[in-house]
Design a protein around this motif. Sequence first.
Motif, PDB file in Angstrom:
ATOM      1  N   ALA A  72       0.827  -1.215   0.000  1.00 47.53           N
ATOM      2  CA  ALA A  72       0.000   0.000   0.000  1.00 47.53           C
ATOM      3  C   ALA A  72       0.860   1.265   0.000  1.00 47.53           C
ATOM      4  CB  ALA A  72      -0.941  -0.013   1.204  1.00 47.53           C
ATOM      5  N   THR A 115      -4.159  -1.901  -4.621  1.00 44.84           N
ATOM      6  CA  THR A 115      -3.870  -0.489  -4.385  1.00 44.84           C
ATOM      7  C   THR A 115      -3.788   0.279  -5.699  1.00 44.84           C
ATOM      8  OG1 THR A 115      -2.591  -1.125  -2.419  1.00 44.84           O
ATOM      9  CG2 THR A 115      -2.289   1.113  -3.241  1.00 44.84           C
ATOM     10  N   ILE A 167      -7.259  11.196  -0.200  1.00 45.41           N
ATOM     11  CA  ILE A 167      -6.705  10.232   0.772  1.00 45.41           C
ATOM     12  C   ILE A 167      -7.825   9.537   1.536  1.00 45.41           C
ATOM     13  CG2 ILE A 167      -5.283   9.998   2.843  1.00 45.41           C
ATOM     14  CD1 ILE A 167      -3.600  12.344   1.786  1.00 45.41           C
ATOM     15  N   GLY A 168      -8.835  10.320   1.963  1.00 44.28           N
ATOM     16  CA  GLY A 168      -9.964   9.735   2.683  1.00 44.28           C
ATOM     17  C   GLY A 168     -10.727   8.733   1.830  1.00 44.28           C
ATOM     18  N   PHE A 172      -9.494   7.018  -0.614  1.00 41.32           N
ATOM     19  CA  PHE A 172      -8.631   5.852  -0.798  1.00 41.32           C
ATOM     20  C   PHE A 172      -8.773   4.879   0.369  1.00 41.32           C
ATOM     21  CE2 PHE A 172      -4.536   3.804   0.068  1.00 41.32           C
ATOM     22  CZ  PHE A 172      -4.333   3.122  -1.121  1.00 41.32           C
ATOM     23  N   PHE A 173      -8.680   5.375   1.609  1.00 43.45           N
ATOM     24  CA  PHE A 173      -8.782   4.499   2.775  1.00 43.45           C
ATOM     25  C   PHE A 173     -10.203   3.959   2.946  1.00 43.45           C
ATOM     26  CE2 PHE A 173      -4.856   6.757   4.012  1.00 43.45           C
ATOM     27  CZ  PHE A 173      -4.068   5.663   4.315  1.00 43.45           C
ATOM     28  N   TYR A 174     -11.198   4.744   2.557  1.00 43.21           N
ATOM     29  CA  TYR A 174     -12.582   4.263   2.609  1.00 43.21           C
ATOM     30  C   TYR A 174     -12.761   3.075   1.689  1.00 43.21           C
ATOM     31  CZ  TYR A 174     -17.498   4.061   1.268  1.00 43.21           C
ATOM     32  OH  TYR A 174     -18.757   3.621   0.955  1.00 43.21           O
ATOM     33  N   PHE A 196     -10.444   1.067   0.624  1.00 38.99           N
ATOM     34  CA  PHE A 196      -9.651  -0.045   1.140  1.00 38.99           C
ATOM     35  C   PHE A 196     -10.406  -0.787   2.241  1.00 38.99           C
ATOM     36  CE2 PHE A 196      -5.641  -2.173   1.465  1.00 38.99           C
ATOM     37  CZ  PHE A 196      -4.924  -1.762   0.353  1.00 38.99           C
ATOM     38  N   PHE A 197     -10.944  -0.044   3.201  1.00 41.22           N
ATOM     39  CA  PHE A 197     -11.607  -0.661   4.361  1.00 41.22           C
ATOM     40  C   PHE A 197     -12.922  -1.328   3.970  1.00 41.22           C
ATOM     41  CE2 PHE A 197     -14.588  -0.361   7.944  1.00 41.22           C
ATOM     42  CZ  PHE A 197     -13.906  -1.117   8.884  1.00 41.22           C
TER      43      PHE A 197
END
Length: 542
Positions: A118, A190, A215-216, A218-220, A222-223
Motif C-alpha cells: 500500500a 492499491t 486520501i480519505g 482511498f482508505f474508505y 480499502f476498508f
Amino acid sequence: MDQVLSAVATRLQMVSTSDHASVVSMNLFVALLCACIVLGHLLEENRWVNESITALVIGLCTGGLILLFSGGKSSHLLVFSEDLFFIYLLPPIIFNAGFQVKKKQFFHNFITIMLFGAVGTLISCTIISLGVIRFFKKMDIGTLDVGDYLAIGAIFAATDSVCTLQVLNQDETPLLYSLVFGEGVVNDATSVVLFNAIQSFDLTRINTRTAFQFIGNFFYLFFTSTMLGVFAGLLSAYIIKKLYIGRHSTDREVSLMMLMAYLSYVMAELFYLSGILTVFFCGIVMSHYTWHNVTESSRVTTKHTFATLSFVAEIFIFLYVGMDALDMEKWKFVNDSPETTVAVSSVLIGLVMAGRAAFVFPLSFLTNLAKKNPAERIGFKQQVVIWWSGLMRGAVSMALAYNQFTSSGHTQLPGNAIMITSTITVVLFSTVVFGLLTKPLIILLLPHPKHTNSLLSDSSSPKSTVVPLLGGQQDSSYTEFGSSDFIRPGGIRALLTTPAHTVHYYWRKFDNHFMRPVFGGRGFVAYVPGSPTEGSVHEQPQ
C-alpha cells in the motif's frame, strides 16, 4: 417486398458469416491455450521459462502469422476489452491467491506486506507520475493532461511477480515468498483503487481539501472493500454449515462457493469498491471457514477448480497480450517516429526501477528496526530479490492502460497510441528479459535457500485441514490455551515485546469461542451418511 426480403437475406448471411468467423477465432484461441499448457509442461523442469513467458512468445508468433495472412490488417483473434479482463479473467486469479495463501505467514508479516503493497505503491506511483511529468513534456508524444500523468503512475505501479513466485519455494524461503506474494496482491488492489480514485476526481483544481478528500476516499475504499469480502466469506460459511448442503449434493456446495465468491466481486464493482481486495479477503475467509464445512469430495473439487480457473485465466491474458503487441492500428501512429516509443518505454522502465528502490530499501530498513528477532529481519539480498520481483509489469498494467488510453478497444489519438505501444513494450521487455534473469539472480543471491533466515513454514492453506488462520506450528491447533505451546501475555510489556504472539493468542481465543461455533471451520464436518468422512466426524475436535 422483394427488396425487403433481399435485404433480410443479406443481413442473415452477414450474421452467419460473422458467427462462423467468431467460432473459427475461438477454436484457434482454445487450441493456442492448449499449446501453451503442453509447452509449459515440457519446460517445467527448466524453471527459466514459465507459462507467462511461453504464452507471450506464442502470442507474438501467432500475431505475426495472422498479420502476415491478413495483409497487415490485424494481428489478433479477439478484440481486447478491459471489461473482459476485470469482470471475467481477474476474479478467479485473485480469489485463488487468497484461497491458497499460507495464512500464518501472510498475517504474521501483514504489517510489512501492507507497507510494501500500500504505502510502497503510493510512493512508486508518486515517483513515476513526477518523472513522466518532467520527461514527457520534453518529448513530442501528443497532448496529455494532469489526469493522464497521474494515471500513468498508477498503471506502472502495478507489479506482476509471477516469474519470481514460480522460482521461489515457499517451504524453503517462506518469509521471502510471503512478502513477494502478499505485496503483489495488495499492490494490484492499491493500483486499481488509486486508478479509480484518480478518474473520479477533478484534477484540474488541486488544493489541500481535494488532497485530503482523495486520501480519505482511498482508505474508505480499502476498508469497505475488505469488509465486504469478509462478510461474503462468512455468509457462505454460515449458509453451508447450517443447511448441510452436502447431504444431498456436493455439486450444490461447490456451486454455492464459486457463485458467492464471484458475487462478492461483482457487488464490490456495483458499489464502486475494489473488487480485487474484496474477492481476495473473501478467498481467505472461505479457506478458513467455508472450505472446512463442506464434504471431503467438495474440498478436493473446489481446491483444484479454483486453481484451474486461475491458471487458464493467466495464460489467456498473456497470450492475448502477445498477440496485441503487433496490432497495426496502434503502431501506425508511431511509424514516423519509432524512436519516440523506445524513448518513452526506456523512461518508464527507469522510473519503475527507481520507484521500487525508493520504497523497498527504506521500508525494509524501518521494518528491521522494529523486529527484535534477527531471523525475522529482511536481509539485504532478500531486499534485492523483493526489489527485482516487482520490476515485471503484466496484465493489470495492460488493462488499466487500455481503460485510460483507448475507446471501445480502439486508439484514436497519437499520444494515446504512443502510451499503449509503450505499455506493451514495457510489459514484453520486463516479463521476458527480467523474467529470464530472475532465476540466475536468485541462485546468485540465495544459493542455499533452505538455510535462509525465515519463518518456519506452515500448513494453513486449503491443502491442510489442521492449522487455522494465524495457526501455530505442528498440531498446536489442538492444544488448550495456556499450555506450553502458547505464552500468555502477562501485561503491557509482553504486548510490546511479542506483539505478533499476543495478537495471535487473542485471535485464537476469539476464533474458537465465538467465530467457529457460528461459522464452522476446522473441526466441523457436515454429517453425510455413507461418506468417507462419516466415521471420523465425531473424532475431530470442535
